[in-house]
Design a protein around this motif. Structure first.
Motif, mmCIF file in Angstrom:
data_model
loop_
_atom_site.group_PDB
_atom_site.id
_atom_site.type_symbol
_atom_site.label_atom_id
_atom_site.label_comp_id
_atom_site.label_asym_id
_atom_site.label_seq_id
_atom_site.Cartn_x
_atom_site.Cartn_y
_atom_site.Cartn_z
ATOM 1 N N LYS A 1 6.736 19.163 11.472
ATOM 2 C CA LYS A 1 5.971 20.100 10.645
ATOM 3 C C LYS A 1 6.783 20.621 9.456
ATOM 4 O O LYS A 1 6.292 20.586 8.331
ATOM 5 C CB LYS A 1 5.442 21.264 11.492
ATOM 6 N N PRO A 2 8.032 21.082 9.645
ATOM 7 C CA PRO A 2 8.806 21.515 8.468
ATOM 8 C C PRO A 2 9.107 20.368 7.497
ATOM 9 O O PRO A 2 9.137 20.563 6.281
ATOM 10 C CB PRO A 2 10.096 22.078 9.059
ATOM 11 N N SER A 3 9.320 19.180 8.035
ATOM 12 C CA SER A 3 9.577 18.023 7.161
ATOM 13 C C SER A 3 8.355 17.722 6.302
ATOM 14 O O SER A 3 8.474 17.445 5.103
ATOM 15 C CB SER A 3 9.941 16.787 7.990
ATOM 16 N N GLN A 4 7.187 17.775 6.918
ATOM 17 C CA GLN A 4 5.955 17.543 6.164
ATOM 18 C C GLN A 4 5.793 18.598 5.070
ATOM 19 O O GLN A 4 5.433 18.275 3.942
ATOM 20 C CB GLN A 4 4.742 17.599 7.088
ATOM 21 N N GLU A 5 6.053 19.842 5.417
ATOM 22 C CA GLU A 5 5.915 20.920 4.439
ATOM 23 C C GLU A 5 6.899 20.753 3.282
ATOM 24 O O GLU A 5 6.558 20.957 2.122
ATOM 25 C CB GLU A 5 6.114 22.284 5.111
ATOM 26 N N PHE A 6 8.119 20.333 3.594
ATOM 27 C CA PHE A 6 9.117 20.107 2.554
ATOM 28 C C PHE A 6 8.657 19.031 1.569
ATOM 29 O O PHE A 6 8.694 19.218 0.360
ATOM 30 C CB PHE A 6 10.457 19.702 3.169
ATOM 31 N N PRO B 1 0.831 -1.204 0.000
ATOM 32 C CA PRO B 1 0.000 0.000 0.000
ATOM 33 C C PRO B 1 0.868 1.258 0.000
ATOM 34 O O PRO B 1 1.992 1.259 0.479
ATOM 35 C CB PRO B 1 -0.804 -0.117 1.296
ATOM 36 N N GLU B 2 0.329 2.322 -0.546
ATOM 37 C CA GLU B 2 1.045 3.591 -0.611
ATOM 38 C C GLU B 2 1.212 4.148 0.798
ATOM 39 O O GLU B 2 0.272 4.185 1.579
ATOM 40 C CB GLU B 2 0.250 4.575 -1.464
ATOM 41 N N CYS B 3 2.410 4.556 1.134
ATOM 42 C CA CYS B 3 2.691 5.137 2.436
ATOM 43 C C CYS B 3 3.212 6.553 2.217
ATOM 44 O O CYS B 3 4.342 6.726 1.780
ATOM 45 C CB CYS B 3 3.701 4.291 3.195
ATOM 46 N N ARG B 4 2.393 7.530 2.516
ATOM 47 C CA ARG B 4 2.801 8.922 2.356
ATOM 48 C C ARG B 4 3.465 9.413 3.633
ATOM 49 O O ARG B 4 3.100 9.019 4.732
ATOM 50 C CB ARG B 4 1.596 9.775 2.014
ATOM 51 N N PHE B 5 4.438 10.292 3.464
ATOM 52 C CA PHE B 5 5.206 10.788 4.596
ATOM 53 C C PHE B 5 4.334 11.543 5.586
ATOM 54 O O PHE B 5 4.444 11.360 6.800
ATOM 55 C CB PHE B 5 6.348 11.684 4.111
ATOM 56 N N ASP B 6 3.432 12.386 5.094
ATOM 57 C CA ASP B 6 2.605 13.170 6.010
ATOM 58 C C ASP B 6 1.684 12.285 6.847
ATOM 59 O O ASP B 6 1.477 12.541 8.029
ATOM 60 C CB ASP B 6 1.812 14.234 5.259
ATOM 61 N N LYS B 7 1.183 11.204 6.257
ATOM 62 C CA LYS B 7 0.342 10.283 7.026
ATOM 63 C C LYS B 7 1.165 9.513 8.051
ATOM 64 O O LYS B 7 0.706 9.251 9.163
ATOM 65 C CB LYS B 7 -0.375 9.314 6.091
ATOM 66 N N LEU B 8 2.396 9.158 7.681
ATOM 67 C CA LEU B 8 3.290 8.479 8.619
ATOM 68 C C LEU B 8 3.563 9.365 9.825
ATOM 69 O O LEU B 8 3.486 8.908 10.969
ATOM 70 C CB LEU B 8 4.608 8.114 7.927
ATOM 71 N N VAL B 9 3.852 10.625 9.591
ATOM 72 C CA VAL B 9 4.132 11.553 10.685
ATOM 73 C C VAL B 9 2.889 11.748 11.546
ATOM 74 O O VAL B 9 2.964 11.690 12.777
ATOM 75 C CB VAL B 9 4.639 12.900 10.132
ATOM 76 N N ASP B 10 1.751 11.954 10.911
ATOM 77 C CA ASP B 10 0.515 12.171 11.668
ATOM 78 C C ASP B 10 0.143 10.965 12.526
ATOM 79 O O ASP B 10 -0.336 11.126 13.647
ATOM 80 C CB ASP B 10 -0.649 12.493 10.725
#
Length: 99
Positions: free
Chosen positions: A87-92, A57-66
């Protein structure tokens, strides 16, 4: 692999590297055409497992962080530092991959 009918059930004989391995009953198959379709699906599953081709399954970085890091607010005193890193990592990554 071969498909045969034994009594009222369709059976698949599976052999790997020339050795008899498993004999499976195809549940729900009523006709030879259905049994052949089920056998083809089973063959595909075995092939994908053998060569590691199973889709992940697709694993997005922002969902992993959340889901992994930000819920630690209740558990850790260092939530502010975790939040200031995440937060800055997600934005990047959001800007880099246009999510």
């Amino acid at each position: 692999m071969s498909v045969r009918k034994r009594g009222e059930h369709w059976v698949v004989d599976i052999s790997e590297r020339g050795r008899h391995r498993v004999q499976r009953v195809l549940k729900g198959a009523r006709t030879k055409a259905q049994a052949l379709k089920a056998e083809a699906k089973l063959r595909t599953q075995i092939f994908e497992k053998k060569f590691g081709l199973v889709e992940r399954p697709e694993c997005r970085f922002d969902k992993l962080v959340d889901n992994s890091f930000l819920p630690t607010k209740k558990l850790k005193k260092s939530y502010a530092s975790i939040d200031s890193i995440c937060k800055p990592s997600q934005e990047f990554f959001r800007q880099a991959f246009h999510f």
